[in-house]
Write a protein that holds these residues in place. Structure first.
Motif, PDB file in Angstrom:
ATOM      1  N   GLN A 103       0.497  46.555  30.264  1.00  0.00           N
ATOM      2  CA  GLN A 103      -0.430  47.379  31.014  1.00  0.00           C
ATOM      3  C   GLN A 103      -1.120  48.357  30.087  1.00  0.00           C
ATOM      4  O   GLN A 103      -0.621  48.651  29.000  1.00  0.00           O
ATOM      5  N   ILE A 104      -2.289  48.838  30.523  1.00  0.00           N
ATOM      6  CA  ILE A 104      -3.082  49.730  29.692  1.00  0.00           C
ATOM      7  C   ILE A 104      -3.734  50.762  30.591  1.00  0.00           C
ATOM      8  O   ILE A 104      -4.279  50.442  31.651  1.00  0.00           O
TER       9      ILE A 104
ATOM     10  N   SER B 269      -5.936  44.819  25.922  1.00  0.00           N
ATOM     11  CA  SER B 269      -7.065  45.701  25.618  1.00  0.00           C
ATOM     12  C   SER B 269      -8.004  45.707  26.823  1.00  0.00           C
ATOM     13  O   SER B 269      -7.851  44.900  27.734  1.00  0.00           O
ATOM     14  N   ARG B 270      -8.958  46.619  26.781  1.00  0.00           N
ATOM     15  CA  ARG B 270      -9.903  46.681  27.895  1.00  0.00           C
ATOM     16  C   ARG B 270     -11.258  47.139  27.404  1.00  0.00           C
ATOM     17  O   ARG B 270     -11.358  47.840  26.386  1.00  0.00           O
TER      18      ARG B 270
ATOM     19  N   GLY C   5      -6.437  53.911  27.084  1.00  0.00           N
ATOM     20  CA  GLY C   5      -5.979  52.972  26.070  1.00  0.00           C
ATOM     21  C   GLY C   5      -4.509  53.009  25.707  1.00  0.00           C
ATOM     22  O   GLY C   5      -4.101  52.314  24.775  1.00  0.00           O
ATOM     23  N   ASN C   6      -3.714  53.770  26.428  1.00  0.00           N
ATOM     24  CA  ASN C   6      -2.270  53.729  26.174  1.00  0.00           C
ATOM     25  C   ASN C   6      -1.699  52.437  26.732  1.00  0.00           C
ATOM     26  O   ASN C   6      -2.042  52.031  27.850  1.00  0.00           O
ATOM     27  N   THR C   7      -0.842  51.809  25.953  1.00  0.00           N
ATOM     28  CA  THR C   7      -0.338  50.490  26.329  1.00  0.00           C
ATOM     29  C   THR C   7       1.183  50.458  26.436  1.00  0.00           C
ATOM     30  O   THR C   7       1.885  51.298  25.848  1.00  0.00           O
TER      31      THR C   7
END
Length: 118
Positions: free
Chosen positions: A49-50, A69-70, A54-56
């Motif tokens: 999950q993100i 990523s997104r 941008g923390n994953t």
């Protein structure tokens, strides 16, 4: 609002695939986005999950092999899967926390099959 997932397929062990999931509709913003998978006979599990900044986070079995990523401008989340193993075989679903003008909620994509086999 719709989530459209794509990119699944049949690959051999060690190969790579890239999944994409695009959200469409009257979207104001998107918070958490994620990928889940469900193998035959098993419960659906979180893969990665993100957050919107941008923390994953990853499940242990895919750390070092998968990258989430997104692209916020495209309302799209990706899952780069490298060094695929047979145990990665599953239907992969995307999920997103979508905020619209008068409502919000978690939405699911339709699922895309990933099969890893020699």
């Amino acid at each position: 609002v719709q989530l459209q997932a794509s990119g699944g397929g049949l690959v051999q062990p060690g190969e790579s695939l890239r999944l994409s999931c695009a959200a469409s509709g009257s979207i104001v913003s998107i918070g958490l986005m994620g990928w889940y998978r469900q193998a035959s006979g098993k419960q659906r599990e979180l893969v990665a999950q993100i957050t919107s900044i941008g923390n994953t986070d990853y499940t242990d079995s895919v750390k070092g092999r998968f990258t989430i990523s997104r692209d916020n401008a495209k309302n799209t989340v990706y899952l780069q899967m490298n060094s695929l193993k047979p145990e990665d075989t599953a239907v992969y679903y995307c999920n997103a926390d979508i905020i619209m003008e008068y409502s919000s909620g978690f939405y699911w994509g339709q699922g895309t099959q990933v099969t890893v086999s020699s």
